[in-house]
Design an enzyme around this catalytic site. Structure first.
Site, short mmCIF file in Angstrom:
data_model
loop_
_atom_site.label_atom_id
_atom_site.label_comp_id
_atom_site.label_asym_id
_atom_site.label_seq_id
_atom_site.Cartn_x
_atom_site.Cartn_y
_atom_site.Cartn_z
N TYR A 176 -40.50 17.00 28.39
CA TYR A 176 -40.13 16.60 27.03
C TYR A 176 -40.86 15.33 26.62
O TYR A 176 -41.42 15.23 25.51
CB TYR A 176 -38.61 16.39 26.98
N LYS A 180 -43.51 14.97 23.54
CA LYS A 180 -43.25 14.07 22.42
C LYS A 180 -44.32 13.00 22.29
O LYS A 180 -44.63 12.57 21.18
CB LYS A 180 -41.86 13.43 22.59
#
Length: 268
Positions: A176, A180
């Site tokens: 993640y 991002k």
């Protein structure tokens, strides 16, 4: 909701954030991926309340139907089942926006998933799934939205949803956090490619926001995160939505390639 003294047309939240500015986006059409619930729905509501027509892309058909109803029905919103990791699906989402409401002026790349695990335990599939939805999904959205906006030749605004974890990294979220962080670089690169067509691309990095997912955390984990936030509280979805509204509108007409942290001061 309250009204700001002296500016009765501006609807604010209890925390003081701007939830909507009626008429600000009249005549505009927006697409919000992952828009049927959570942060995406809060963003869509702010855009609709400010005058835009909104097309929601989401994997959950039932949630889409409920969200469209909440946003005022088919006069102001439409829901399309969309897997953002599929370029074909994203193209169909854009086609639907053009067919139903006449084009796309605003595009919010918000769809996301989590598959948390330490790197020792994380599987290749868990890594690939998160990268596919967040990073490839954002790339698909950028590719389709910028292409359509260039054809329309009236400019546009794209908002990419990154995360504060893309700045500092979160334990158990190597997939993640990587995705991002990648969204930030992608935002800046594509912003340079399309600025000459008056297409603006900006990113936001929400921090600890009061959602169903964070509310389900153990209290000790919540307390630990709050201790790191100078403002001393979690953010509200409407406070994220208000920044998206600003970036989507002409109020930010000279901003492109920027990254806005919405974190209450955490990690400054």
């Amino acid at each position: 909701m309250t009204e700001t003294p002296g500016t009765a047309s501006i609807t604010t939240t209890e925390t003081g954030g701007v939830a909507a500015i009626p008429g600000l986006l009249t005549g505009k059409v927006a697409v919000v991926t992952g828009g049927a619930q959570g942060l995406g729905l809060a963003m869509a509501r702010s855009l609709v309340d400010s005058g835009a027509k909104v097309v929601l892309g989401d994997m959950n058909e039932n949630s889409l139907a409920t969200a469209v109803e909440e946003l005022g029905g088919t006069e102001s919103a439409a829901g399309i089942v969309c897997n953002v990791s599929s370029l074909e699906n994203v193209e169909k989402l854009a086609d639907a926006a053009s067919r139903i409401f006449g084009g796309v002026d605003i595009w919010v790349n918000n769809a996301g998933i989590t598959r948390d695990a330490t790197i020792r335990k994380m599987t290749e599939q868990q890594f690939d799934d998160v990268i596919s939805v967040h990073l490839r999904g954002t790339w698909n959205g950028l590719k389709v939205a910028t292409g359509l906006m260039r054809e329309q030749d009236r400019g546009g605004s794209i908002v990419n949803v990154s995360s504060i974890s893309g700045k500092v990294g979160n334990l158990g979220q190597s997939n993640y956090s990587a995705a991002k962080a990648g969204i930030v670089g992608m935002t800046k690169a594509v912003a340079k490619e399309v600025a000459f067509k008056n297409i603006r691309i900006n990113a936001i990095q929400p921090g600890f926001i009061n959602t169903a997912m964070t509310q389900a955390m153990p209290q000790h984990a919540i307390d630990s995160k709050l201790a790191d936030i100078p403002l001393g509280r979690p953010g509200e979805p409407e406070e994220v939505a208000s920044v998206v509204l600003f970036l989507a509108s002409g109020l930010s007409s000279y901003l492109t390639g920027t990254v806005t942290e919405i974190s209450g001061g955490r990690h400054i």
